[in-house]
Design an enzyme around this catalytic site. Structure first.
Site, mmCIF file in Angstrom:
data_model
loop_
_atom_site.group_PDB
_atom_site.id
_atom_site.type_symbol
_atom_site.label_atom_id
_atom_site.label_comp_id
_atom_site.label_asym_id
_atom_site.label_seq_id
_atom_site.Cartn_x
_atom_site.Cartn_y
_atom_site.Cartn_z
ATOM 1 N N GLU A 185 -9.192 -4.308 7.687
ATOM 2 C CA GLU A 185 -7.873 -4.071 8.488
ATOM 3 C C GLU A 185 -8.484 -3.517 9.944
ATOM 4 O O GLU A 185 -7.976 -4.096 11.074
ATOM 5 C CB GLU A 185 -6.956 -3.343 7.969
ATOM 6 C CG GLU A 185 -5.630 -3.044 8.698
ATOM 7 C CD GLU A 185 -4.643 -2.432 8.102
ATOM 8 O OE1 GLU A 185 -4.847 -1.551 7.277
ATOM 9 O OE2 GLU A 185 -3.370 -2.566 8.405
ATOM 10 N N SER A 204 -3.766 6.467 10.082
ATOM 11 C CA SER A 204 -3.190 7.006 11.346
ATOM 12 C C SER A 204 -4.285 7.546 12.240
ATOM 13 O O SER A 204 -5.520 7.589 11.690
ATOM 14 C CB SER A 204 -2.309 8.087 11.150
ATOM 15 O OG SER A 204 -2.832 9.116 10.540
ATOM 16 N N TYR A 219 0.614 -1.288 -0.163
ATOM 17 C CA TYR A 219 0.046 0.108 -0.117
ATOM 18 C C TYR A 219 0.970 1.116 0.014
ATOM 19 O O TYR A 219 0.802 1.846 -0.854
ATOM 20 C CB TYR A 219 -1.025 0.094 1.250
ATOM 21 C CG TYR A 219 -2.270 -0.747 1.125
ATOM 22 C CD1 TYR A 219 -2.385 -1.831 0.421
ATOM 23 C CD2 TYR A 219 -3.491 0.137 1.449
ATOM 24 C CE1 TYR A 219 -3.428 -2.564 0.109
ATOM 25 C CE2 TYR A 219 -4.715 -0.411 1.255
ATOM 26 C CZ TYR A 219 -4.602 -1.756 0.478
ATOM 27 O OH TYR A 219 -5.900 -2.244 0.408
ATOM 28 N N SER A 220 1.500 1.771 1.144
ATOM 29 C CA SER A 220 2.249 2.820 1.308
ATOM 30 C C SER A 220 3.499 2.874 0.367
ATOM 31 O O SER A 220 4.027 1.957 0.170
ATOM 32 C CB SER A 220 2.766 2.831 2.849
ATOM 33 O OG SER A 220 1.616 2.918 3.775
ATOM 34 N N GLU A 270 -4.979 10.342 13.115
ATOM 35 C CA GLU A 270 -5.504 11.585 12.509
ATOM 36 C C GLU A 270 -6.337 11.222 11.224
ATOM 37 O O GLU A 270 -7.486 11.571 11.037
ATOM 38 C CB GLU A 270 -4.577 12.435 12.035
ATOM 39 C CG GLU A 270 -3.540 13.272 13.123
ATOM 40 C CD GLU A 270 -2.812 12.222 14.042
ATOM 41 O OE1 GLU A 270 -2.389 11.104 13.336
ATOM 42 O OE2 GLU A 270 -2.060 12.550 15.234
#
Lengths: 378, 406
Positions: B253, B384, B137-138, B386
């Site tokens: 997830e 995250s 993903y990242s 946030e």
């Protein structure tokens, strides 16, 4: 919201509609402005009686509907939203609980139908100083030839000015701090020797300090067992705590809704302020807190209904979590609204004041954190 | 109602009998330890391997998945009964850990988006715990802003050819398959040109480099794709619709991250008892450190509130824990509870909570330090703290899109 039965859903919808239309916060404002001393309006109370709310936890043979504490909590959440003032919690939840838990058959028959039809308003008189301290009860009940004589003072009694009967925690032996030696009495509020000092509080609701001077009662006024009232008192209080937590959740939920609405409509710097991430995140965090608090409140009410062994722990959890969320939420209500939040014309102040008043009732967060730790044996 | 509960009782009996006959007693209560507290990477040995084969063969490592794809075909009540019975005898489910990201994330997404052929090829080995999956993903320049990803896949007839770099691919070095988000249309707007590809890890075009983290271990990798190939039949969902597939996977997830340290099999000491052991208590049993005592009470309340919220949401969904926006609330709450638990554990251990390795510290103390450090990742991965708050404010509360997009 817990998975509700059809009946509970119906009651919630009815309560929501009635509270919004017949007993909204504007009505509370009108009462405050007119200076009603008892802290609620008679017609509001009568309507609650007519809707059967005073009998929600009372078995059918005493005139109630026996629908349980979760159902009661659903109603209290709705009244909490609009700050609808009434003796519903003090009398129909706490008072009825005291009779159900500690009353003899004769006491139940004598009192419960009148709690249900609203002709009697009960309340629990427990605290004696500035803080909730059920272990420190010192109000003396001395044995006399044909009963007891009560002398002492109770403070900040909920609906203390309008109550027609008092459930009083007293000391019949031992000294303040002992678990042994507490006895609970139920007596008419106009018994000779009782005087009341009605209090004007920040939340404009009904409270009184109550003095007892050689108040004579018979043995048949005892709820539960002589000297063994500590456990009964705790159980009564826990029911009150769970019910009050539901009301507090409602109050906070309404404050949340008011804030969310403002975030979506107030425009500054050319956009609605809810588009600012700093405010969106605060709303997200408050919403998460509300979801967690709701789980605790509902678990406590369900725990009482299901006679869960952990109900004491759940009730402290609920009161503490509802208290923390309401405190946070009512302060954010003012802050997000800015200047308008500070004005008396706007309702935010009512929510802030109410939040502060209910925080201390039946034990504040610190009380319940400490109790929670004790119950887990640390 | 009565009939139903009779049925459940009969099912419970059959579970008991099966467990009696199949769960090796030597493994009783050893699940957490054998599975490296959820971090186990190698194949299982001896009795543990036998248990993996038996449980996987029965489909009970993935109890709710359809049986034609290797699952157990159980409903939620039966699954609950199965877990209760396994807990009762100290049995555990190794399949989840062995499949890496397979059982918790890739599998449920294949069940939703996969073709029949993809389900038949990919799900049964996952159910047996034979194939470990990782996720691409990242990227170095696409973290919280995932939609900026640049790893490219080009159509070359019978296969997709992939070039680019992924980062934070957990277990890439030990996985056999990878589910990756790749750009298949560079002209489309960010989110519209992405597809979800499934790639075999064992091929010359893929190289993995483990990243050593602050806790000392290397659970994550950098993964480099140089003309790596994916079969044409291994695109999950439609071409250029990978963002919705990938987002759905992330919801799974989050749902899998809503529990707090829940590997099962073996109860650990209650935090308050551990506190009393390290800190001491007064004559009335109160912890000697009044400040710590209140913060500990707060933490235990948070943990209980979190657990009650999971139960409430499950009850409201009538036993069917819906993968929804509420997963964001639970993920943040689970993270808060787990991270606070680690901090408090370290605090109550005092000097004993500083050990890295070697003599002078017991295993629990050393593990606490490592868990504290590795746990810092919880509020970063899977979206995250946030990013979760962005999702709550936008998707649940209906607030307008933030100027910084999430």
């Amino acid at each position: 919201m817990a998975a509700l039965t059809e009946e509970q859903t119906m009651i919630r919808d009815q309560a929501q509609a009635w509270v919004t239309e017949q007993a909204p916060v504007a009505k509370f404002r009108a009462m405050r402005d007119s200076g009603v001393e008892q802290g609620f309006q008679a017609e509001t109370w009568q309507a609650m009686v007519d809707m059967g709310w005073t009998g929600i936890i009372v078995p059918e043979q005493y005139g109630g509907s026996d629908l349980g504490y979760l159902t009661f909590g659903i109603v209290l959440e709705e009244t909490g939203k609009q700050l609808t003032a009434s003796p519903l919690l003090a009398s129909a939840l706490v008072g009825a609980s005291a009779l159900l838990l500690g009353g003899t058959e004769a006491q139940k028959q004598a009192w419960l139908p009148k709690v249900v039809d609203g002709s009697e308003i009960l309340t629990l008189a427990v605290d004696e100083g500035p803080r909730h301290a059920p272990n420190a009860i010192a109000l003396q009940a001395e044995k006399t030839a044909d009963g007891f004589s009560l002398t002492g003072r109770k403070t900040m009694v909920l609906e203390g000015g309008s109550a027609t009967a008092l459930i009083v925690a007293t000391r019949t032996s031992g000294s303040a701090g002992d678990a042994e030696g507490i006895t609970v009495f139920l007596l008419p509020a106009d018994t000779a020797g009782i005087s009341r000092q009605v209090l004007k509080t920040a939340d404009s609701r009904g409270y009184a300090n109550i003095d007892f001077e050689d108040v004579l009662v018979g043995e048949d006024a005892i709820l539960g067992e002589l000297d063994q009232g500590a456990e009964l008192l705790t159980d009564i209080l826990d029911r009150g705590r769970a019910g009050l937590a539901a009301e507090m959740l409602g109050t906070a939920a309404q404050a949340f809704a008011m804030n969310l609405d403002y975030l979506k409509t107030r425009v500054q710097f050319g956009q609605v302020i809810g588009a600012f991430q700093a405010l969106g995140h605060r709303a997200a965090i408050l919403f998460s807190e509300m979801e967690l608090a709701r789980s605790c409140v509902e678990a406590a009410l369900q725990g009482i209904d299901g006679e869960a062994p952990s109900q004491a722990q759940l009730c402290s959890l609920a009161k503490c979590k509802a208290g923390a969320f309401l405190h946070h939420m009512s302060n954010e209500l003012i802050q997000i609204h800015g200047g308008i939040g500070m004005t008396d014309d706007f309702d935010a102040g009512f929510y802030l004041k109410r939040a502060r008043a209910v925080e201390g009732a039946y034990g504040n967060q610190a009380f319940h954190r400490n109790r929670y730790a004790q119950l887990l044996d640390f | 109602m009565v009939e139903r509960s009779n049925e459940q009782e009969a099912f419970r009996q059959s579970v008991r009998t099966w467990l009696d006959e199949n769960f090796p007693p030597t493994l009783k209560g050893k699940g957490a330890e054998l599975l490296g507290y959820g971090e186990y990477t190698g194949p299982l040995q001896d009795d543990a391997s036998l248990w993996q084969q038996r449980l996987g063969g029965k489909g009970w490592g993935t109890p709710t998945w359809p049986s034609q794809y290797g699952g157990g075909g159980l409903d939620h009540i039966q699954t609950k009964i199965l877990h209760e019975e396994m807990n009762r005898i100290g049995a555990f489910n190794p399949i989840i850990v062995l499949a890496g990201m397979g059982v918790t994330m890739v599998g449920p997404t294949i069940l939703e988006y996969g073709t029949e052929d993809q389900k038949i090829r990919h799900l049964p080995p996952m159910c047996r715990g034979e194939i470990r999956w990782c996720l691409g993903y990242s990227e170095p320049n696409a973290g919280s802003d995932l939609a900026s990803l640049a790893t490219k896949a080009e159509d070359q007839g019978d296969s997709w050819v992939v070039n680019g770099q992924k980062v934070w691919t957990s277990g890439a070095d030990i996985s056999q398959w990878c589910g990756a988000l790749v750009r298949t249309d560079s002209k489309a707007k960010k989110r519209n040109g992405i597809s979800f590809l499934m790639l075999k890890m064992d091929q010359p075009g893929i190289e993995t480099r483990p990243i050593k983290l602050i806790a000392g271990a290397s659970p994550f990798c950098e993964t480099f794709f140089t003309d790596a190939r994916a079969d044409k039949t291994d695109m999950l969902g439609n071409l250029n619709d990978g963002w919705s597939v990938g987002k759905r996977l992330l919801q799974h997830e989050r749902a899998s991250q809503t529990g707090v340290r829940n590997t099962g099999g073996g109860k650990s000491e209650a935090l308050q008892d551990m506190a009393k052991r390290y800190v001491g208590a007064d004559a009335e049993g109160r912890l000697d450190d009044a400040d710590l005592r209140l913060r500990l009470a707060n933490h235990l309340m948070d943990a209980q509130a979190h657990g009650l919220t999971i139960s409430r949401i499950a009850a409201e969904a009538r036993g069917n824990v819906e993968v929804s926006a509420s997963a964001s609330i639970l993920k943040n709450s689970a993270t808060h509870v787990a991270q606070t638990q680690s901090e408090l554990t370290l605090e109550l251990m005092g000097h004993s909570g500083l050990g890295w390795e070697g003599e002078g510290f017991n295993d629990a103390e050393l593990a606490t330090v490592r868990n504290w450090l590795s746990g810092k990742a919880m509020s970063i991965y899977g979206g995250s703290f946030e990013v979760q708050n962005n999702i709550i404010s936008k998707n649940i509360l209906g607030l307008p899109e933030n100027t910084q997009k999430g």
